[in-house]
Design an enzyme around this catalytic site. Sequence first.
Site, PDB file in Angstrom:
ATOM      1  N   ALA A 245       0.795  -1.234   0.000  1.00 59.39           N
ATOM      2  CA  ALA A 245       0.000   0.000   0.000  1.00 59.39           C
ATOM      3  C   ALA A 245       0.829   1.285   0.000  1.00 59.39           C
ATOM      4  CB  ALA A 245      -1.010   0.040   1.158  1.00 59.39           C
ATOM      5  N   ALA A 246       2.145   1.167  -0.163  1.00 59.30           N
ATOM      6  CA  ALA A 246       2.955   2.395  -0.253  1.00 59.30           C
ATOM      7  C   ALA A 246       2.504   3.212  -1.484  1.00 59.30           C
ATOM      8  CB  ALA A 246       4.435   2.059  -0.356  1.00 59.30           C
ATOM      9  N   GLY A 247       2.271   2.510  -2.588  1.00 55.99           N
ATOM     10  CA  GLY A 247       1.796   3.197  -3.799  1.00 55.99           C
ATOM     11  C   GLY A 247       0.415   3.809  -3.573  1.00 55.99           C
ATOM     12  N   ASP A 248      -0.417   3.120  -2.825  1.00 57.33           N
ATOM     13  CA  ASP A 248      -1.770   3.652  -2.552  1.00 57.33           C
ATOM     14  C   ASP A 248      -1.682   4.901  -1.659  1.00 57.33           C
ATOM     15  OD1 ASP A 248      -2.804   1.515  -3.992  1.00 57.33           O
ATOM     16  OD2 ASP A 248      -2.895   0.243  -2.208  1.00 57.33           O
TER      17      ASP A 248
HETATM   18  O1  RIB Z   1      -1.767  -2.013  -3.244  1.00 61.23           O
HETATM   19  C1  RIB Z   1      -1.899  -2.926  -2.201  1.00 61.23           C
HETATM   20  C2  RIB Z   1      -3.204  -3.637  -2.308  1.00 61.23           C
HETATM   21  O2  RIB Z   1      -3.197  -4.421  -3.482  1.00 61.23           O
HETATM   22  C3  RIB Z   1      -3.491  -4.615  -1.193  1.00 61.23           C
HETATM   23  O3  RIB Z   1      -4.133  -4.013  -0.099  1.00 61.23           O
HETATM   24  C4  RIB Z   1      -4.289  -5.708  -1.878  1.00 61.23           C
HETATM   25  O4  RIB Z   1      -5.591  -5.809  -1.414  1.00 61.23           O
HETATM   26  C5  RIB Z   1      -4.216  -5.395  -3.364  1.00 61.23           C
HETATM   27  O5  RIB Z   1      -5.376  -4.798  -3.820  1.00 61.23           O
END
Ligand code: RIB
Length: 298
Positions: A245-248
Amino acid sequence: MSAHLVVVGSINMDLVVRAPRLPRLGETILGSDFRTFPGGKGANQAVAAARLGGKVRMVGRVGGDGFGDALLDTLRQNQVEITYVYRDPQASTGVALITVEESGDNAIVVAPGANGRLSPQDIHQAEAAFQAAQAVVLQLECPLPTVEEAIKVARRYAVPVALNPAPAQALPDELLRQVDVLIPNQSELQILSGEVEIEEAIQALQKRGVKTLIVTLGEQGCLVVQGAERHTLAAHRVKAVDTTAAGDAFVGAFAVAWAEGKSLLEAARWGNAAGALAVTRAGAQPSLPTRQEVLDLL
Ligand code: RIB
């Protein structure tokens, strides 16, 4: 004043095992602890933006199961508005199987479940949310026709669109032309463009109509591209625990700052800071930083 954002995307339960390293093909290895975390690229970006002060409306789908209940609770607790997150009794909630190795790097397989049933019709039902937004944020864990419809509706109300093309797939030029900011990582950039070298990949996408690109580069920071201009922002030095989730975190933070009217570079700095903070903690949504944490790092 808070920025209003619409995030259209996936909502997953992450099933996570830590292991000394990722297994090779056909190999079984022993890991250590197993944990579940709320995840999904869409939900992670929505929570990232909400923790940074954005007023976020999420458009998505979960199943009628216990994971769906838990994920909706987490979105609510993070002040993400879920009027347009639909319950789908015919599908299971999306699940991601994640292995995180010692270095913090990971490998992920997603079973989309209800995310795969998010439809263009669902976007129409959420049209009122688009009208009030300063930015629309999308990824590719939901069906492409749904993503295309969301872009169309955003354009109808002149709302800027940021697309994180993850997981990467070939995209039509028509779609690329309508995105205001494309935010791939390096491997997504290669898959989208068919080019290996970053500069060649950028130029190939520009020829296909991409206006602005931010390429996230992990430990190398990010590259902001607009026309002939290139700006590299160095990464913050942190100890990596889990890169999930670093990219998120980057995308959510970028989107809030951008929707608040900050410049492209300043918004990318927010993304860089949020991404760095997220790798210092385990799990997807638990790792996402608050506004104060980002400001302190900046
Ligand atoms: O970007 C990370 C996410 O990718 C995770 O939380 C997983 O659920 C996938 O969607």
